[in-house]
Design an enzyme around this catalytic site. Structure first.
Site, short mmCIF file in Angstrom:
data_model
loop_
_atom_site.label_atom_id
_atom_site.label_comp_id
_atom_site.label_asym_id
_atom_site.label_seq_id
_atom_site.Cartn_x
_atom_site.Cartn_y
_atom_site.Cartn_z
N GLU A 1 45.24 28.38 35.76
CA GLU A 1 44.31 29.50 35.52
C GLU A 1 43.48 29.28 34.27
OE1 GLU A 1 44.41 34.36 34.83
OE2 GLU A 1 46.13 33.14 34.28
N GLU B 1 45.74 42.86 37.29
CA GLU B 1 46.28 42.50 35.98
C GLU B 1 45.46 43.20 34.89
OE1 GLU B 1 48.16 38.52 33.96
OE2 GLU B 1 46.05 38.44 34.52
#
Length: 267
Positions: free
Chosen positions: A146, A245
């Site tokens: 990521e 998130e």
């Protein structure tokens, strides 16, 4: 239609961690993700998932000394044995929780790192990811990388989408994929619609995440047109999950109007 997973590390923090599964299920989520499961017994976590009709869709491999400020170790030369031990532990939890993907964090590098040092970091990263992907493939798990913005995590080794996709291509493992967090991407490079249309069809994106920009609250708070982006994701036929998130502005359940509006149900 996109599927949404509640991130239990950031959402429902008004509850103790083990009570967040029930809260997410009560609000209509079908899946959860969170940073790390290792403080809890895997059997107990699986019981919570099953008892509340939830799927575990993502967690992170051990990141090194998190409490001391480390943010992953996969790109740090000399830590290979710890990386491999952590991957083995993560895959044990993935099997117990029936979780199909694990995010492996790269780590922080010095701002004054030389080109030679940066190349050593990358070589270490590629070697560790190749090993992790091979181990994970044997048990049907995807390994994710990521890009993370440097404002929230200064010095993180991976910050741009092109860098992440180059890593995935260079390793060449079918189960190594990119975790595209639209919050981080908007901060670093923007152009989210083009990014989605360019990268989702490649098959290299294994998971999406969303939060509002700039404050990381609900995805409809701030500069992102989240309804438009969900439409693009739907148009492209992405069949994975979108992890929520974000840090709720004032109460997790109270801030889910964006989700109820998108689904066309009532809050």
């Amino acid at each position: 239609m996109p599927r949404f997973a509640a991130n239990l590390s950031m959402m429902y923090t008004e509850h103790d961690f083990l009570d967040r599964f029930a809260a997410a299920s009560a609000d209509g989520f079908g899946a959860v993700e969170y940073l790390f499961p290792y403080a809890y017994d895997a059997t107990g976590l699986r019981r919570l998932l099953d008892g509340h009709g939830l799927r575990q869709v993502l967690f992170n491999a051990p990141p090194g000394a998190w409490e001391s400020g480390e943010r992953g170790i996969a790109a740090l030369p000399g830590r290979e044995a710890e990386v491999r031990s952590g991957i083995e532990r993560a895959l044990e939890y993935a099997a117990a929780l029936d979780c199909p993907r694990v995010h492996v964090m790269a780590g922080l590098v010095r701002p004054d790192a030389t080109p030679k040092e940066l190349a050593e970091h990358r070589d270490t990263y590629l070697a560790n990811l190749a090993w992790a992907a091979e181990r994970a493939a044997a048990v049907g798990v995807d390994v994710l990388v990521e890009p993370i913005n440097g404002r929230d995590m200064p010095g993180y080794f991976l910050s741009r989408q092109a860098e992440a996709h180059a890593v995935v291509r260079d390793v060449g493992a079918a189960n190594l994929k990119v975790q595209l967090d639209l919050y981080h991407c908007q901060i670093v490079e923007g152009d989210l619609t083009t990014t989605l249309r360019r990268d989702l069809p490649t098959g290299r994106v294994g998971h999406l995440q969303i939060a509002g920009v700039p404050d990381r609250h609900e995805p409809d708070r701030g500069e992102i047109d989240v309804s438009h982006l969900f439409g693009v994701v739907d148009e492209l036929g992405f069949d994975g999950w979108i992890g929520c998130e974000y840090v709720p502005h004032a109460g997790t359940s109270e801030g889910l109007g964006w989700l109820h509006d998108y689904r066309g149900d009532s809050a």
